[in-house]
Design a protein around this motif. Structure first.
Motif, PDB file in Angstrom:
ATOM      1  N   TYR A 254       0.721  -1.103  -0.051  1.00 55.63           N
ATOM      2  CA  TYR A 254       0.100  -0.044  -0.040  1.00 55.63           C
ATOM      3  C   TYR A 254       0.910   1.294  -0.053  1.00 55.63           C
ATOM      4  CZ  TYR A 254       1.238  -0.784   4.923  1.00 55.63           C
ATOM      5  OH  TYR A 254       1.868  -0.971   6.168  1.00 55.63           O
ATOM      6  N   GLU A 255       0.261   2.309  -0.166  1.00 52.44           N
ATOM      7  CA  GLU A 255       1.052   3.562  -0.265  1.00 52.44           C
ATOM      8  C   GLU A 255       0.767   4.206   1.092  1.00 52.44           C
ATOM      9  OE1 GLU A 255       0.085   6.468  -3.004  1.00 52.44           O
ATOM     10  OE2 GLU A 255       1.323   8.053  -2.324  1.00 52.44           O
ATOM     11  N   LEU A 256       1.772   4.906   1.501  1.00 52.19           N
ATOM     12  CA  LEU A 256       1.439   5.272   2.998  1.00 52.19           C
ATOM     13  C   LEU A 256       0.589   6.442   2.705  1.00 52.19           C
ATOM     14  CD1 LEU A 256       5.108   6.102   4.466  1.00 52.19           C
ATOM     15  CD2 LEU A 256       3.522   4.103   4.902  1.00 52.19           C
ATOM     16  N   THR A 257      -0.165   6.803   3.938  1.00 53.63           N
ATOM     17  CA  THR A 257      -1.109   7.714   3.977  1.00 53.63           C
ATOM     18  C   THR A 257      -0.343   9.156   4.248  1.00 53.63           C
ATOM     19  OG1 THR A 257      -1.576   8.025   6.306  1.00 53.63           O
ATOM     20  CG2 THR A 257      -3.015   6.470   5.110  1.00 53.63           C
ATOM     21  N   GLN A 260       1.005   9.496   7.498  1.00 60.23           N
ATOM     22  CA  GLN A 260       2.067   8.625   7.819  1.00 60.23           C
ATOM     23  C   GLN A 260       3.349   9.364   7.015  1.00 60.23           C
ATOM     24  OE1 GLN A 260       0.073   5.104   6.390  1.00 60.23           O
ATOM     25  NE2 GLN A 260       0.601   4.056   7.943  1.00 60.23           N
ATOM     26  N   ASP A 284      -4.781   6.971  16.138  1.00 62.93           N
ATOM     27  CA  ASP A 284      -5.822   6.200  16.584  1.00 62.93           C
ATOM     28  C   ASP A 284      -5.374   4.813  16.258  1.00 62.93           C
ATOM     29  OD1 ASP A 284      -8.333   5.646  17.327  1.00 62.93           O
ATOM     30  OD2 ASP A 284      -9.252   7.194  16.165  1.00 62.93           O
ATOM     31  N   VAL A 285      -6.264   3.816  16.918  1.00 61.43           N
ATOM     32  CA  VAL A 285      -5.987   2.258  16.758  1.00 61.43           C
ATOM     33  C   VAL A 285      -6.405   2.130  15.132  1.00 61.43           C
ATOM     34  CG1 VAL A 285      -6.957   0.220  17.219  1.00 61.43           C
ATOM     35  CG2 VAL A 285      -6.932   2.004  18.966  1.00 61.43           C
ATOM     36  N   GLY A 286      -5.281   1.231  14.394  1.00 59.64           N
ATOM     37  CA  GLY A 286      -5.522   0.919  13.296  1.00 59.64           C
ATOM     38  C   GLY A 286      -4.908   2.175  12.165  1.00 59.64           C
ATOM     39  N   SER A 287      -4.253   3.115  12.576  1.00 62.21           N
ATOM     40  CA  SER A 287      -3.994   4.229  11.994  1.00 62.21           C
ATOM     41  C   SER A 287      -2.521   3.963  10.962  1.00 62.21           C
ATOM     42  CB  SER A 287      -3.953   5.585  12.654  1.00 62.21           C
ATOM     43  OG  SER A 287      -2.907   5.284  13.606  1.00 62.21           O
ATOM     44  N   GLY A 288      -1.993   2.805  11.466  1.00 60.33           N
ATOM     45  CA  GLY A 288      -0.855   2.636  10.869  1.00 60.33           C
ATOM     46  C   GLY A 288       0.518   3.041  11.535  1.00 60.33           C
ATOM     47  N   LYS A 289       0.844   2.798  12.865  1.00 62.86           N
ATOM     48  CA  LYS A 289       1.923   3.434  13.648  1.00 62.86           C
ATOM     49  C   LYS A 289       3.059   2.193  13.431  1.00 62.86           C
ATOM     50  CE  LYS A 289      -0.292   3.689  17.622  1.00 62.86           C
ATOM     51  NZ  LYS A 289      -1.649   3.370  17.028  1.00 62.86           N
ATOM     52  N   THR A 290       2.716   1.075  13.178  1.00 60.88           N
ATOM     53  CA  THR A 290       3.768   0.065  12.788  1.00 60.88           C
ATOM     54  C   THR A 290       4.725   0.327  11.896  1.00 60.88           C
ATOM     55  OG1 THR A 290       1.857  -1.522  13.692  1.00 60.88           O
ATOM     56  CG2 THR A 290       4.227  -2.321  13.392  1.00 60.88           C
ATOM     57  N   PRO A 435      -6.092   4.620   7.033  1.00 57.37           N
ATOM     58  CA  PRO A 435      -5.637   4.174   5.770  1.00 57.37           C
ATOM     59  C   PRO A 435      -6.844   4.050   4.639  1.00 57.37           C
ATOM     60  CG  PRO A 435      -4.752   2.798   7.362  1.00 57.37           C
ATOM     61  CD  PRO A 435      -5.389   3.936   7.792  1.00 57.37           C
ATOM     62  N   ARG A 438     -10.635   1.786   4.421  1.00 56.94           N
ATOM     63  CA  ARG A 438     -10.820   1.402   5.739  1.00 56.94           C
ATOM     64  C   ARG A 438     -12.389   1.368   6.027  1.00 56.94           C
ATOM     65  NH1 ARG A 438      -7.158   0.513   9.740  1.00 56.94           N
ATOM     66  NH2 ARG A 438      -5.890   0.018   8.205  1.00 56.94           N
ATOM     67  N   ARG A 570     -10.380  -4.703  11.307  1.00 58.78           N
ATOM     68  CA  ARG A 570      -8.683  -4.517  10.882  1.00 58.78           C
ATOM     69  C   ARG A 570      -8.740  -4.990   9.705  1.00 58.78           C
ATOM     70  NH1 ARG A 570      -6.149  -2.637  15.376  1.00 58.78           N
ATOM     71  NH2 ARG A 570      -4.195  -3.070  14.548  1.00 58.78           N
TER      72      ARG A 570
HETATM   73  P1  ADP Z   1      -1.978   0.647  14.740  1.00 56.36           P
HETATM   74  O1  ADP Z   1      -1.584   2.060  14.568  1.00 56.36           O
HETATM   75  O2  ADP Z   1      -3.167   0.549  15.491  1.00 56.36           O
HETATM   76  O3  ADP Z   1      -0.597   0.265  15.361  1.00 56.36           O
HETATM   77  P2  ADP Z   1      -1.134  -0.840  12.573  1.00 56.36           P
HETATM   78  O4  ADP Z   1       0.075  -0.340  12.438  1.00 56.36           O
HETATM   79  O5  ADP Z   1      -1.455  -2.075  13.399  1.00 56.36           O
HETATM   80  O6  ADP Z   1      -2.301   0.093  13.321  1.00 56.36           O
HETATM   81  O7  ADP Z   1      -1.937  -0.911  11.248  1.00 56.36           O
HETATM   82  C1  ADP Z   1      -3.273  -1.474  11.224  1.00 56.36           C
HETATM   83  C2  ADP Z   1      -3.338  -2.121   9.815  1.00 56.36           C
HETATM   84  O8  ADP Z   1      -3.263  -1.021   8.743  1.00 56.36           O
HETATM   85  C3  ADP Z   1      -2.179  -3.070   9.397  1.00 56.36           C
HETATM   86  O9  ADP Z   1      -2.931  -4.394   8.943  1.00 56.36           O
HETATM   87  C4  ADP Z   1      -1.271  -2.429   8.257  1.00 56.36           C
HETATM   88  O10 ADP Z   1      -0.859  -3.037   7.431  1.00 56.36           O
HETATM   89  C5  ADP Z   1      -2.674  -1.599   7.755  1.00 56.36           C
HETATM   90  N1  ADP Z   1      -1.979  -0.371   6.988  1.00 56.36           N
HETATM   91  C6  ADP Z   1      -1.046   0.645   7.878  1.00 56.36           C
HETATM   92  N2  ADP Z   1      -0.622   1.590   6.616  1.00 56.36           N
HETATM   93  C7  ADP Z   1      -1.778   1.530   5.660  1.00 56.36           C
HETATM   94  C8  ADP Z   1      -1.656   2.227   4.415  1.00 56.36           C
HETATM   95  N3  ADP Z   1      -0.926   3.506   4.518  1.00 56.36           N
HETATM   96  N4  ADP Z   1      -2.618   1.731   3.562  1.00 56.36           N
HETATM   97  C9  ADP Z   1      -3.434   0.597   3.893  1.00 56.36           C
HETATM   98  N5  ADP Z   1      -3.071  -0.032   4.957  1.00 56.36           N
HETATM   99  C10 ADP Z   1      -2.222   0.310   5.971  1.00 56.36           C
END
Ligand code: ADP
Ligand code: MG
Length: 680
Positions: A254-257, A260, A284-290, A435, A438, A570
């Motif tokens: 995917y592309e970063l938002t 991000q 927020d939860v699921g916003s893609g911090k990892t 992302p 969602r 998710r």
């Molecule tokens: P959190 O911020 O809650 O830690 P995660 O990093 O676990 O969130 O990301 C949640 C999900 O979103 C993961 O499955 C990840 O692969 C996906 N994800 C992260 N960034 C993007 C993005 N830019 N576009 C699509 N999916 C994404």
């Protein structure tokens, strides 16, 4: 033998091994722990008039007894004591069950006070407690967090005993002029009035003092860390290779938002700068911090440096490891997992790799940096959902001769208006965009009487091959009751679904390896319905789970409900959250409704702030940093501001670092001896 406030509670009489264990379960080990085990509410013991009380209200009535006490026996080993009293010319009958010994204290004509529950139909007070005359003037009684093994009364007695023996040993870490300037009570008085307030005024002052003290220390710690970050400028400049990062981003599915991207830039700028990074990443939860964490780790690696990612639990650590492996599958970087359950042989190999530098990064629990782990070139530490801005952790790192850049990640959204004050000393990055694609979790609120219809819905989701979380109610006072509730729910769902699906149970009292096993079975879809207490809260990621049912949802704070709900939605499937609640009053209903209307954590936290009021018991402590015993950054926000000012001005005074009178406070903040010199 000399006494110390840090003596074990076992020195008190009546505290044997069993009680030591029961107290430890409440987080009480030392006398100081016991004395600062504060009540979570107070029973109102002011004497009421009959006209002013409502059916079923708990009240204190007062008046002369107009009969003797009569004890009647019924059933097996049951008895009832009855007598009548004259409360402002209304004759009231009083009943005590199974307390026949109170009879001796009742005589016709004697003035008495009874605390009980009012039955207006029978004009009867169902006695809970006979108040003795020495309680006169004490118009409230403290109610403590307790558990199955130790009763309220016992806790109170132990606190009394500890107070009598140790009161003069209570240390004061805040110098007198500060105590005066901010109109707080001495620590000794604070403790006394928290437990034994004679009136509302004393109690309010004590509460204010506790909250101020908690915030003051917290702000001093934050401020001190920031100051250190400036002092220890030699924090490495990580000269990363931007092309490696670009390749990494290109390899992702995917592309970063844009949020991000912005945050990655902010982090990378810090890495490159010679200053030590001290940044909070809020998203927020699921916003893609990892993926942001991953890119920082990769940046470090491209500069030949190591990094560590710390999670609060083993479950989360291994989930992070899994996500990183997936993201890094086409990227040359070696990351290992190191937790308490890593086998000795593997552990030795990892330690060696970290020491020699053949391993680039390590994911683990907190213990990771506290044990004798040696790094070759640790330059970046990321902590996830770790709300203690660990003083010791930094101290340990420094003792290893390390000054790594530090990134804290948190999914607890706190209102923007608060974050400046709460995190003011840190740089803050925010991912405020989800992302693309969602789907928001569809949220419904139902009353408990519609359980059957809800159960049918659960079956429908399961039939699609999806999985379900069921969250059991939160009982703030007692972890033991949490467990009982979860077990009861487990049985309910087991009866309902057990013949076709596997139902699992997860709770806080389980051994970590047991928890891990349940979680991995849920991840592998060997368990379809997972009953859980709130231990599930942070970070768990099972995309096939599309439904969450939350029982007694009104017992949770908005922020926490939002966190919980973040476990579903998710994957790419439509997801649902069902709140089961019979909230009392308009405000409770309003809270449930808001959740059905928005999934934006920042909007929710702002609403939460607006709707909070006094006495919102279960709303307490759920707004953010669970580092405080009593203080709440939302409710006590004005005090937080005052404490921040106070801490700021103290940190600017040289005497704080040099003068004897601040020794205890410095210790509390984590300022080590000798660090004073650096300031000169
Ligand atoms: P959190 O911020 O809650 O830690 P995660 O990093 O676990 O969130 O990301 C949640 C999900 O979103 C993961 O499955 C990840 O692969 C996906 N994800 C992260 N960034 C993007 C993005 N830019 N576009 C699509 N999916 C994404
Ligand atoms: Mg996460």
């Amino acid at each position: 033998m000399s006494l110390s406030i840090n003596d074990s509670v076992s020195t008190l009489s009546g505290v044997g091994d069993k009680r030591v264990e029961a107290l430890a379960d409440l987080g009480i080990h030392t006398i100081m722990d016991l004395l600062t085990h504060y009540p979570f509410r107070y029973e109102d013991l002011t004497v009421k008039s009959i006209e002013d009380i409502e059916e079923n209200e708990k009240v204190v009535l007062e008046g002369p007894a107009i009969s003797e006490g009569v004890v009647t026996h019924f059933g097996r080993r049951k008895n009832r004591l009855t007598f009548r009293m004259n409360c402002e010319h209304v004759i009231v009958s009083v009943v005590f069950f199974n307390q026949p010994y109170l009879k001796n204290q009742i005589e016709a004509g004697k003035e008495i006070q009874v605390f009980g529950r009012w039955d207006s139909v029978r004009k009867q007070l169902n006695g809970i407690k006979l108040l003795s005359s020495n309680q006169e003037g004490q118009d409230r009684e403290a109610i403590y967090p307790s558990n199955k093994y130790i009763k309220q009364g016992t806790i109170l007695k132990l606190i009394r005993q500890a107070w009598d023996i140790y009161a003069s040993y209570i240390p004061e870490n805040i110098p007198k002029d500060w105590i005066e300037k901010y109109s707080i009570l001495s620590l000794k008085d604070t403790i006394y009035y928290m437990h034994f307030p004679k009136n509302e005024e004393e109690l309010e002052k004590a509460k204010y003092s506790v909250v101020f003290r908690e915030f003051f220390i917290y702000q001093l710690r934050l401020g001190w860390m920031k100051k250190q970050a400036k002092l220890f400028q030699k924090g490495a400049s990580i000269d990363y290779d931007v092309n490696q990062l670009k390749d990494f981003f290109a390899s992702l599915p995917y592309e970063l938002t844009s949020a991000q991207k912005r945050v990655v830039n902010e982090v990378c700028r810090d890495l490159k700068s010679p200053y030590q990074m001290f940044r909070l990443l809020q998203g927020d939860v699921g916003s893609g911090k990892t993926v942001v964490a991953a890119s920082a780790m990769l940046a470090a690696k491209s500069a030949g440096k190591q990094s560590a990612l710390m999670a609060p639990t083993e479950i989360l650590a291994s989930q992070h490891k899994k996500s990183l492996d997936e993201m890094f599958k086409d990227t040359p970087i070696t990351i290992e997992l190191l937790t308490g359950s890593t086998k000795k042989k593997e552990r030795d190999a990892i330690l060696l790799g970290l020491q020699t530098g053949s391993i680039d990064g390590v994911v683990g629990t907190h213990a990771l940096i506290q044990e004798d782990v040696e790094f070759n070139s640790l330059a970046l530490v990321i902590t996830d959902e770790q709300h203690r801005f660990g003083v010791n952790q930094r101290k340990t790192l420094r003792e290893k001769g390390l000054n790594p850049d530090v990134l804290f990640m948190t999914a607890t959204p706190i209102p923007r208006t608060l974050s400046i004050t709460a995190y003011g000393e840190m740089d803050v990055s925010v991912i405020d965009e989800m992302p693309k694609g969602r789907k928001p979790v569809s949220t419904y609120w139902i009353r408990p009487k519609h359980f059957d219809r809800m159960a049918a819905f659960v079956e429908k989701e399961l039939a699609k091959g999806h999985q379900t979380y069921v969250i059991s109610p939160l009982i703030e006072e007692s972890e033991m009751m949490d467990l009982e509730n979860a077990t009861a729910l487990y049985q309910t769902y087991q009866e309902l679904l057990g013949s076709r699906y596997t139902v699992g149970l997860l709770h806080g009292k389980m051994h970590p390896t047991e928890k891990e096993e349940i979680m991995s079975r849920f991840e592998a879809n060997e368990i379809q319905v997972l009953i859980s207490t709130t231990v599930i809260e942070v970070g768990v990621n099972v995309p096939n789970a599309t439904l969450m049912v939350i029982h007694d949802a009104d017992r949770f704070g908005l922020a926490q409900l939002h966190q919980l709900r973040g476990r579903v939605g998710r994957g790419s499937q439509e997801s649902y959250c069902i709140l089961i609640a019979n909230p009392k009053g308009e405000k409770g209903a309003e809270r449930m409704k808001i959740l059905t209307e928005t999934t934006d954590g920042f909007v929710l936290s702002q609403k939460d702030l607006e709707m909070r009021g006094q006495g919102d018991l279960f709303g307490r402590k759920q707004s953010g940093i669970p580092e405080f015993k009593i203080a709440d950054i939302v409710e006590d926000f004005p005090i937080l501001e005052t404490a921040r000012e106070a801490a700021g001005s103290l940190l600017n005074q040289k005497t704080f670092f040099t003068s004897e009178e601040y020794t205890l406070l410095r210790e509390e903040v984590g300022i080590e001896k000798g660090q004073v010199l650096i300031l000169d």
